[in-house]
Design a protein around this motif. Structure first.
Motif, PDB file in Angstrom:
ATOM      1  N   SER A  40       0.942  -1.169  -0.099  1.00 29.16           N
ATOM      2  CA  SER A  40       0.023  -0.166   0.016  1.00 29.16           C
ATOM      3  C   SER A  40       0.866   1.215   0.031  1.00 29.16           C
ATOM      4  O   SER A  40       1.908   1.374   0.664  1.00 29.16           O
ATOM      5  CB  SER A  40      -0.755   0.071   1.362  1.00 29.16           C
ATOM      6  N   THR A  41       0.326   2.345  -0.675  1.00 34.63           N
ATOM      7  CA  THR A  41       0.887   3.565  -0.876  1.00 34.63           C
ATOM      8  C   THR A  41       0.159   4.557   0.137  1.00 34.63           C
ATOM      9  O   THR A  41       0.508   5.748   0.176  1.00 34.63           O
ATOM     10  CB  THR A  41       0.933   4.347  -2.047  1.00 34.63           C
ATOM     11  N   VAL A  42      -0.860   4.010   0.870  1.00 33.94           N
ATOM     12  CA  VAL A  42      -1.942   4.996   1.423  1.00 33.94           C
ATOM     13  C   VAL A  42      -1.048   5.357   2.944  1.00 33.94           C
ATOM     14  O   VAL A  42      -0.244   4.934   3.458  1.00 33.94           O
ATOM     15  CB  VAL A  42      -3.132   4.096   1.913  1.00 33.94           C
ATOM     16  N   VAL A  43      -1.122   6.588   3.277  1.00 32.83           N
ATOM     17  CA  VAL A  43      -0.587   7.280   4.368  1.00 32.83           C
ATOM     18  C   VAL A  43      -1.409   6.887   5.385  1.00 32.83           C
ATOM     19  O   VAL A  43      -2.559   6.851   5.473  1.00 32.83           O
ATOM     20  CB  VAL A  43      -0.407   8.977   4.118  1.00 32.83           C
ATOM     21  N   GLY A  44      -0.556   6.866   6.574  1.00 28.33           N
ATOM     22  CA  GLY A  44      -1.470   6.346   7.803  1.00 28.33           C
ATOM     23  C   GLY A  44      -1.212   4.759   7.949  1.00 28.33           C
ATOM     24  O   GLY A  44      -0.436   4.199   7.821  1.00 28.33           O
ATOM     25  N   VAL A  45      -2.350   4.370   8.445  1.00 28.85           N
ATOM     26  CA  VAL A  45      -2.352   2.831   8.881  1.00 28.85           C
ATOM     27  C   VAL A  45      -3.520   2.409   7.971  1.00 28.85           C
ATOM     28  O   VAL A  45      -4.534   2.168   8.507  1.00 28.85           O
ATOM     29  CB  VAL A  45      -2.668   2.373  10.274  1.00 28.85           C
ATOM     30  N   PRO A  46      -3.051   1.736   6.881  1.00 32.09           N
ATOM     31  CA  PRO A  46      -4.057   1.301   6.053  1.00 32.09           C
ATOM     32  C   PRO A  46      -4.672  -0.115   6.645  1.00 32.09           C
ATOM     33  O   PRO A  46      -3.814  -1.074   6.616  1.00 32.09           O
ATOM     34  CB  PRO A  46      -3.651   0.904   4.684  1.00 32.09           C
ATOM     35  N   THR A  47      -6.005  -0.263   7.014  1.00 29.32           N
ATOM     36  CA  THR A  47      -6.556  -1.724   7.385  1.00 29.32           C
ATOM     37  C   THR A  47      -7.541  -2.248   6.452  1.00 29.32           C
ATOM     38  O   THR A  47      -8.107  -3.311   6.676  1.00 29.32           O
ATOM     39  CB  THR A  47      -7.112  -1.342   8.756  1.00 29.32           C
ATOM     40  N   ARG A  48      -7.844  -1.421   5.377  1.00 26.79           N
ATOM     41  CA  ARG A  48      -9.039  -1.896   4.535  1.00 26.79           C
ATOM     42  C   ARG A  48      -8.387  -2.407   3.275  1.00 26.79           C
ATOM     43  O   ARG A  48      -7.149  -2.112   2.839  1.00 26.79           O
ATOM     44  CB  ARG A  48      -9.612  -0.695   3.888  1.00 26.79           C
ATOM     45  N   THR A  49      -9.042  -3.462   2.671  1.00 21.70           N
ATOM     46  CA  THR A  49      -8.320  -4.139   1.646  1.00 21.70           C
ATOM     47  C   THR A  49      -8.199  -3.211   0.299  1.00 21.70           C
ATOM     48  O   THR A  49      -7.452  -3.231  -0.379  1.00 21.70           O
ATOM     49  CB  THR A  49      -9.382  -5.238   1.042  1.00 21.70           C
ATOM     50  N   GLU A  50      -9.164  -2.013   0.156  1.00 19.94           N
ATOM     51  CA  GLU A  50      -9.531  -1.206  -0.725  1.00 19.94           C
ATOM     52  C   GLU A  50      -8.124  -0.290  -0.804  1.00 19.94           C
ATOM     53  O   GLU A  50      -7.598   0.402  -1.758  1.00 19.94           O
ATOM     54  CB  GLU A  50     -10.572  -0.488  -0.934  1.00 19.94           C
ATOM     55  N   ASP A  51      -7.333  -0.169   0.427  1.00 15.77           N
ATOM     56  CA  ASP A  51      -6.038   0.692   0.496  1.00 15.77           C
ATOM     57  C   ASP A  51      -4.862  -0.315  -0.100  1.00 15.77           C
ATOM     58  O   ASP A  51      -3.888   0.658  -0.112  1.00 15.77           O
ATOM     59  CB  ASP A  51      -5.941   0.840   2.125  1.00 15.77           C
ATOM     60  N   TYR A  52      -4.928  -1.308  -0.596  1.00 10.08           N
ATOM     61  CA  TYR A  52      -3.719  -2.000  -0.970  1.00 10.08           C
ATOM     62  C   TYR A  52      -3.965  -2.062  -2.452  1.00 10.08           C
ATOM     63  O   TYR A  52      -5.011  -2.736  -2.893  1.00 10.08           O
ATOM     64  CB  TYR A  52      -3.728  -3.340  -0.340  1.00 10.08           C
ATOM     65  N   GLY A  53      -2.997  -1.913  -3.354  1.00  9.66           N
ATOM     66  CA  GLY A  53      -3.201  -1.952  -4.946  1.00  9.66           C
ATOM     67  C   GLY A  53      -2.413  -3.239  -5.240  1.00  9.66           C
ATOM     68  O   GLY A  53      -2.381  -3.709  -6.465  1.00  9.66           O
ATOM     69  N   HIS A  54      -1.580  -3.852  -4.295  1.00  6.04           N
ATOM     70  CA  HIS A  54      -0.871  -5.223  -4.920  1.00  6.04           C
ATOM     71  C   HIS A  54      -1.098  -6.252  -3.921  1.00  6.04           C
ATOM     72  O   HIS A  54      -0.866  -6.002  -2.609  1.00  6.04           O
ATOM     73  CB  HIS A  54       0.487  -4.821  -5.037  1.00  6.04           C
ATOM     74  N   TRP A  55      -1.384  -7.243  -4.450  1.00  8.34           N
ATOM     75  CA  TRP A  55      -1.519  -8.552  -3.378  1.00  8.34           C
ATOM     76  C   TRP A  55      -0.817  -9.761  -3.794  1.00  8.34           C
ATOM     77  O   TRP A  55      -0.584  -9.840  -5.248  1.00  8.34           O
ATOM     78  CB  TRP A  55      -3.253  -8.949  -3.517  1.00  8.34           C
ATOM     79  N   GLY A  56      -0.391 -10.475  -2.848  1.00  9.13           N
ATOM     80  CA  GLY A  56       0.302 -11.725  -3.310  1.00  9.13           C
ATOM     81  C   GLY A  56      -0.753 -12.792  -3.309  1.00  9.13           C
ATOM     82  O   GLY A  56      -2.037 -12.626  -2.833  1.00  9.13           O
ATOM     83  N   GLN A  57      -0.647 -14.011  -3.699  1.00  3.37           N
ATOM     84  CA  GLN A  57      -1.456 -15.213  -3.694  1.00  3.37           C
ATOM     85  C   GLN A  57      -1.542 -15.589  -2.221  1.00  3.37           C
ATOM     86  O   GLN A  57      -0.408 -15.295  -1.316  1.00  3.37           O
ATOM     87  CB  GLN A  57      -1.064 -16.202  -4.692  1.00  3.37           C
ATOM     88  N   GLY A  58      -2.457 -16.229  -1.711  1.00  3.49           N
ATOM     89  CA  GLY A  58      -2.602 -16.531  -0.042  1.00  3.49           C
ATOM     90  C   GLY A  58      -1.825 -18.032   0.015  1.00  3.49           C
ATOM     91  O   GLY A  58      -1.376 -18.775  -0.892  1.00  3.49           O
ATOM     92  N   THR A  59      -1.458 -17.868   1.210  1.00  3.91           N
ATOM     93  CA  THR A  59      -0.758 -19.140   1.751  1.00  3.91           C
ATOM     94  C   THR A  59      -1.584 -19.624   2.942  1.00  3.91           C
ATOM     95  O   THR A  59      -1.942 -18.789   3.890  1.00  3.91           O
ATOM     96  CB  THR A  59       0.877 -18.716   2.331  1.00  3.91           C
ATOM     97  N   LEU A  60      -1.624 -20.875   2.981  1.00  2.44           N
ATOM     98  CA  LEU A  60      -2.676 -21.355   3.947  1.00  2.44           C
ATOM     99  C   LEU A  60      -1.977 -21.684   5.163  1.00  2.44           C
ATOM    100  O   LEU A  60      -0.988 -22.531   5.350  1.00  2.44           O
ATOM    101  CB  LEU A  60      -3.423 -22.755   3.376  1.00  2.44           C
ATOM    102  N   VAL A  61      -2.617 -21.303   6.428  1.00  2.00           N
ATOM    103  CA  VAL A  61      -2.068 -21.672   7.687  1.00  2.00           C
ATOM    104  C   VAL A  61      -3.327 -22.528   8.533  1.00  2.00           C
ATOM    105  O   VAL A  61      -4.554 -22.109   8.600  1.00  2.00           O
ATOM    106  CB  VAL A  61      -1.905 -20.437   8.599  1.00  2.00           C
ATOM    107  N   THR A  62      -2.716 -23.637   8.951  1.00  2.00           N
ATOM    108  CA  THR A  62      -3.847 -24.495   9.527  1.00  2.00           C
ATOM    109  C   THR A  62      -3.041 -24.755  10.913  1.00  2.00           C
ATOM    110  O   THR A  62      -2.088 -25.333  11.160  1.00  2.00           O
ATOM    111  CB  THR A  62      -4.185 -25.923   8.846  1.00  2.00           C
ATOM    112  N   VAL A  63      -3.893 -24.322  11.887  1.00  6.29           N
ATOM    113  CA  VAL A  63      -3.579 -24.951  13.264  1.00  6.29           C
ATOM    114  C   VAL A  63      -4.575 -25.689  13.795  1.00  6.29           C
ATOM    115  O   VAL A  63      -5.539 -25.507  14.251  1.00  6.29           O
ATOM    116  CB  VAL A  63      -3.679 -23.552  14.139  1.00  6.29           C
ATOM    117  N   SER A  64      -3.953 -26.856  14.215  1.00  6.54           N
ATOM    118  CA  SER A  64      -4.491 -27.976  14.798  1.00  6.54           C
ATOM    119  C   SER A  64      -4.720 -27.924  16.518  1.00  6.54           C
ATOM    120  O   SER A  64      -3.778 -27.509  17.132  1.00  6.54           O
ATOM    121  CB  SER A  64      -4.115 -29.225  14.491  1.00  6.54           C
ATOM    122  N   SER A  65      -5.787 -28.256  16.778  1.00  8.07           N
ATOM    123  CA  SER A  65      -6.197 -28.025  18.375  1.00  8.07           C
ATOM    124  C   SER A  65      -5.563 -29.516  19.009  1.00  8.07           C
ATOM    125  O   SER A  65      -5.436 -30.469  18.464  1.00  8.07           O
ATOM    126  CB  SER A  65      -7.676 -27.969  18.782  1.00  8.07           C
TER     127      SER A  65
END
Length: 122
Positions: free
Chosen positions: A97-122
């Protein structure tokens, strides 16, 4: 382009580190964020680091357990996740993101990576 890696299966209480390598953009000019997404839900903000690498911010749900860091020399942002809980199970995405401040919304970000799955077992 952002390439996330490091997801996997871990037991509750364990740790995992995610990495996100950037290419094709002026990495030092971007603040970097991590988001996560549960099935059928919107992506939610997890953490953000300012473009300089100093100045970090966290969602309340991960504060004290996750640590974000940015290495401008390596064009990489990291998310160290400790004391993992089953509710941390999600697909994790890095974003720039190039947004000034603390961007917390998805629309504040112009570039995204592909996701990586995290699985936590109990």
């Amino acid at each position: 382009q952002l390439q996330a890696s490091g997801g996997g299966l871990v037991q509750a209480g364990g740790s995992l580190s995610l990495s996100c390598a950037a290419s094709g953009l002026q990495f030092r000019m971007y603040g970097m964020g991590w988001f996560r997404q549960y099935p059928g839900k919107q992506r939610e903000f997890v953490s953000f680091v300012r473009r300089s690498g100093s100045g970090t911010f966290y969602a309340d749900s991960v504060k004290g357990r996750f640590t974000i860091s940015k290495d401008n020399a390596k064009n990489t942002v990291y998310l160290r996740m400790n004391s993992l809980k089953p509710e941390d199970t999600a697909v994790y995405y890095c974003a720039a993101s190039t947004v000034v401040g603390v961007p917390t919304r998805t629309e504040d970000y112009g570039h995204w990576g592909q996701g990586t799955l995290v699985t936590v077992s109990s």
